[in-house]
Design a protein around this motif. Structure first.
Motif, short mmCIF file in Angstrom:
data_model
loop_
_atom_site.label_atom_id
_atom_site.label_comp_id
_atom_site.label_asym_id
_atom_site.label_seq_id
_atom_site.Cartn_x
_atom_site.Cartn_y
_atom_site.Cartn_z
N ASN A 1 31.40 32.22 57.50
CA ASN A 1 30.74 32.02 58.78
C ASN A 1 29.29 31.61 58.60
OD1 ASN A 1 28.98 33.61 61.10
ND2 ASN A 1 30.80 32.59 61.91
N LEU A 2 28.79 30.79 59.53
CA LEU A 2 27.40 30.34 59.53
C LEU A 2 26.75 30.63 60.87
CD1 LEU A 2 27.66 26.81 57.91
CD2 LEU A 2 26.06 28.57 57.18
N ALA A 3 25.47 30.95 60.84
CA ALA A 3 24.63 31.00 62.04
C ALA A 3 23.27 30.44 61.64
CB ALA A 3 24.50 32.43 62.57
N ALA A 4 22.51 29.91 62.58
CA ALA A 4 21.25 29.30 62.22
C ALA A 4 20.35 29.15 63.43
CB ALA A 4 21.48 27.92 61.58
N ASN A 5 19.04 29.04 63.17
CA ASN A 5 18.08 28.58 64.16
C ASN A 5 17.17 27.58 63.47
OD1 ASN A 5 16.22 30.09 62.70
ND2 ASN A 5 15.88 31.62 64.30
N SER A 6 16.03 27.28 64.04
CA SER A 6 15.18 26.23 63.49
C SER A 6 14.53 26.61 62.17
CB SER A 6 14.10 25.85 64.50
OG SER A 6 13.27 26.98 64.78
N GLN A 7 14.55 27.89 61.80
CA GLN A 7 13.89 28.33 60.56
C GLN A 7 14.83 28.90 59.51
OE1 GLN A 7 10.66 30.94 62.17
NE2 GLN A 7 9.33 29.45 61.18
N TYR A 8 15.98 29.42 59.91
CA TYR A 8 16.86 30.11 58.97
C TYR A 8 18.30 29.61 59.10
CZ TYR A 8 13.14 33.61 58.38
OH TYR A 8 11.95 34.24 58.10
N TYR B 1 24.53 32.74 55.99
CA TYR B 1 25.93 32.72 55.58
C TYR B 1 26.46 34.15 55.59
CZ TYR B 1 25.34 27.91 53.94
OH TYR B 1 25.10 26.56 53.88
N GLY B 2 27.68 34.30 56.09
CA GLY B 2 28.36 35.59 56.05
C GLY B 2 29.76 35.41 55.52
N GLY B 3 30.27 36.40 54.82
CA GLY B 3 31.62 36.30 54.27
C GLY B 3 31.94 37.49 53.40
N GLU B 4 32.67 37.21 52.31
CA GLU B 4 33.08 38.27 51.38
C GLU B 4 32.55 38.03 49.97
OE1 GLU B 4 37.35 38.18 50.27
OE2 GLU B 4 37.50 36.53 51.70
N PHE B 5 31.62 37.12 49.80
CA PHE B 5 31.03 36.82 48.50
C PHE B 5 30.27 38.03 47.97
CE2 PHE B 5 28.38 35.19 51.96
CZ PHE B 5 27.17 35.83 51.75
N THR B 6 30.06 38.04 46.67
CA THR B 6 29.32 39.12 46.03
C THR B 6 28.14 38.63 45.20
OG1 THR B 6 30.81 39.08 44.11
CG2 THR B 6 31.37 40.60 45.91
N ILE B 7 28.06 37.32 44.98
CA ILE B 7 26.99 36.76 44.15
C ILE B 7 26.48 35.49 44.82
CG2 ILE B 7 26.42 35.72 41.91
CD1 ILE B 7 28.67 37.42 40.70
N ASN C 1 23.74 33.33 41.33
CA ASN C 1 23.85 34.15 40.13
C ASN C 1 23.16 35.51 40.23
OD1 ASN C 1 25.24 32.01 39.14
ND2 ASN C 1 23.99 31.73 37.32
N LYS C 2 22.86 35.93 41.46
CA LYS C 2 22.31 37.27 41.67
C LYS C 2 23.21 38.01 42.66
CE LYS C 2 17.54 35.89 40.76
NZ LYS C 2 16.17 35.75 41.29
N ARG C 3 23.36 39.30 42.45
CA ARG C 3 24.28 40.06 43.28
C ARG C 3 23.76 40.19 44.71
NH1 ARG C 3 28.21 41.35 40.09
NH2 ARG C 3 27.81 41.64 37.85
N GLN C 4 24.57 39.73 45.64
CA GLN C 4 24.24 39.78 47.06
C GLN C 4 25.56 39.72 47.81
OE1 GLN C 4 21.24 40.13 48.69
NE2 GLN C 4 22.44 40.20 50.59
N GLN C 5 25.92 40.77 48.51
CA GLN C 5 27.26 40.89 49.06
C GLN C 5 27.31 40.68 50.57
OE1 GLN C 5 29.32 44.52 48.00
NE2 GLN C 5 31.27 43.80 48.82
N GLY C 6 28.09 39.70 50.97
CA GLY C 6 28.49 39.54 52.36
C GLY C 6 27.55 38.81 53.28
#
Length: 627
Positions: free
Chosen positions: A408-415, A418-424, A427-432
């Motif tokens: 899933n994606l959401a956005a505005n003029s500055q940001y 991404y949302g989902g089930e990823f974990t990296i 190459n750095k750990r970052q989940q969801g």
């Protein structure tokens, strides 16, 4: 092949990768300071910003002011940087975080089942959520609920019910629209589409005859007169052209209205669907999946609000889950494994994926004939958007078992979020969950990625008293043009520029003349991106041939140590493709008149061939019964 990249300067820049000559020589392609088109849009930077994390999957996000509301299937949330299972707090299927900082808020409504959809009221005072839950904060709410954005409280005056999962929500004025797999709303017959009063929850008149499948997505026109729906249903109000997987409706009555792209793109039934719909004043953006007979589209399309005419199609192969327009850019998330027919990444073996493809909002090329075979529909000759250089790496998750990363994606003029089930991420750990920002507020530290022996020159002596230095282009996640410095014995003796991506790394070279025979020379190559991020590769040495030349000795400077990319601790999900030959150019076609929309012949079978590996098909989305 035509694609573009962001620039650190005020002017927006563009480049076209046209021939190998563009990569050789210092005078070619002065892209950052002399763009051939000042109208080419910039993307956000590829730096992954610190963001709260979850322990499952994110299905929906909405931005309200400086707060991001997140729905999905999860039970815990934790701060950025915290490992799984540490520093966790309870957050059941619905949470929120601060858009500017990525820090989780105190919003904790504790919904007891999956949240599939979130939308905000036009004034931002409340959010509406839909899914497969039966309670919120212990209070009965059957698959629909609303919360105050000021207090986070569950609203007691809005409590319609649905007898099946709610998968899509939208709002305009005082009306809320819902789509899903339900057949009854608050005791009234509504086949997979319904509307409500935004304050009282009273059931509205908008409805349609949708006998099967589900409505996965909907979007409301800027003036509120139409609602476009998409999903796996095979007819709408008895019509199939359009109506097969997609339909435009009158927002008051639900009557079908003209929607011409629905005559071309026909995704429905057990093997395909329209998965997302978003919109702005310039049109509707939709995505889909195809896994066999009854479906034919996996990429992203843009259609006009005027009769739903086709503006462009990006026919990358690999299911596309979400798209969002921001200014003149359209961000998507997918598991694309081939975009060669629009000048993008080729098919590889083993297969590699690009999950964050980004395009111009305007059409800029023409789709070429499919080059991979198989059962793909031929969109050849139709307008396509231009691929932009924004390639953060997001890996595959395991939570759903569907071998996907972002959903899933959401956005505005500055940001861009991404949302989902990823974990990296990178190459750095970052989940969801992860945020990316425009360069003016981003760190801009994503530099050239190839390091050490992966960025080492090859040396040869093509003639007496000369050394030829050859190297494979480096690549950068958010800049296509890099500057290269050739160092001889630690001294910069050559500077030139070149274009590249992780999937397209041309070989560059330069010949150093006037070298003294019998003398050993050491060379390195340094890559610099437009923001000053630098990598210097490993060195190589060679003895020059020919006669000795009496010259002043080179100044000896200790060569830079090979630079390591700061995120080089984990294996990227998208591996650089070695020595990929450039694909044939896709010529820009300004003011292309779209081809007429066509109706596939009844019973038309896809071209014979082998469909990609089974991870291209989403598993059925289970219903969650209310209790």
């Amino acid at each position: 092949m035509s694609w573009h990249f962001r620039s650190p300067v005020t002017a927006v820049v563009a480049l076209s990768v046209l021939a190998s000559a563009i990569f050789t020589g210092a005078g070619a392609a002065q892209a950052d300071t002399s763009p051939p088109s000042a109208s080419t849009p910039k993307t956000v930077a590829a730096d992954a910003l610190p963001t709260a994390q979850i322990n499952g999957v994110v299905w929906s996000q909405v931005i309200v002011g400086n707060t991001v509301y997140v729905g999905g299937e999860f039970t815990k949330a934790r701060p950025s940087g915290a490992s799984a299972g540490t520093s966790e707090v309870s957050r059941n299927n619905l949470m929120a975080y601060n858009l500017s900082t990525g820090v989780m808020t105190s919003f904790n409504p504790s919904v007891n089942g999956v949240v599939r959809a979130i939308t905000a009221s036009p004034d931002g005072s409340r959010i509406y959520v839909g899914g497969g839950f039966s309670t919120a904060g212990g209070v009965s709410r059957t698959r629909l609920a609303a919360f105050s954005t000021a207090t986070g409280a569950l609203l007691s005056d809005w409590k319609p019910t649905a007898n099946g999962t709610v998968r899509a929500l939208g709002a305009f004025g005082s009306t809320v629209y819902a789509g899903g797999s339900f057949t009854s709303i608050s005791g009234q017959s509504r086949q997979r589409a319904a509307s409500f009063d935004g304050l009282t929850g009273a059931v509205g008149a908008w409805k349609g005859t949708i006998p099967n499948g589900a409505v996965n997505a909907l979007t409301v026109s800027p003036n509120g007169d139409r609602v476009v729906i998409g999903g796996s249903f095979t007819s709408y109000n008895g019509a199939t052209t359009p109506g097969y997987g997609m339909a435009a409706t009158d927002s008051s009555t639900g009557a079908g209205v003209t929607w011409n792209i629905g005559k071309l793109i026909k995704n429905a039934g057990p093997n395909g669907a329209i998965l997302s719909l978003t919109s702005d004043a310039d049109g509707v953006y939709g995505t889909g999946y195809d896994f066999g007979a009854g479906a034919m589209f996996e990429g992203t399309f843009r259609a006009s609000w005027s009769n739903g005419n086709t503006v462009w199609i990006e026919d990358c192969h690999g299911d596309t889950y979400s798209a969002v327009p921001v200014g003149d850019v359209v961000y998507t998330t997918a598991h694309a494994h081939f975009c060669g027919n629009i000048g993008g990444p080729p098919e590889t073996n083993p297969r590699s994926y690009h999950r964050t493809l980004t395009f111009t909002k305007a059409a800029g090329c023409t789709i070429a004939r499919n080059q991979t075979g198989g059962s793909y529909f031929n969109f050849e000759g139709r307008p396509c958007p231009t691929l932009l250089a924004f390639f953060p790496d997001i890996n595959t998750g395991t939570f759903t078992g569907q071998s996907q990363g972002p959903w899933n994606l959401a956005a505005n003029s500055q940001y861009v979020l991404y949302g989902g089930e990823f974990t990296i991420v990178n190459n750095k750990r970052q989940q969801g969950l992860v945020r990316f920002a425009v360069s003016s507020i981003a760190p801009n530290k994503e530099g050239p990625k190839a390091t050490g022996s992966n960025f080492q020159p090859t040396l040869s002596t093509p003639s007496a008293n000369s050394v030829k230095v050859t190297w494979k282009s480096n690549y950068d996640r958010d800049n296509a043009q890099l500057t290269y410095q050739v160092l001889r014995n630690g001294v910069v003796v050559r500077t030139q520029t070149g274009l590249s991506a992780d999937w397209h790394r041309p070989t560059l070279s330069w010949t150093d003349t006037g070298r003294s025979g019998g003398t050993t020379y050491t060379y390195q190559v340094r890559a610099i991106d437009p923001f000053g991020n630098t990598v210097t590769g490993s060195s190589a040495s060679i003895q020059a041939t020919g006669a000795a030349i009496k010259t002043a000795p080179d100044q000896t400077i200790t060569p830079d140590a090979p630079a390591n990319a700061p995120d080089a601790t984990l294996t990227p999900d998208v591996a650089p493709v070695p020595d990929v030959a450039p694909l044939r150019d896709v010529a820009p076609v300004p003011d292309v008149a779209p081809l007429p929309d066509v109706v596939p012949e009844p019973g038309m079978q896809p071209e014979p061939g082998t469909k990609p590996v089974p991870d291209d098909v989403p598993a059925p989305l289970p219903e969650v019964p209310a209790t």
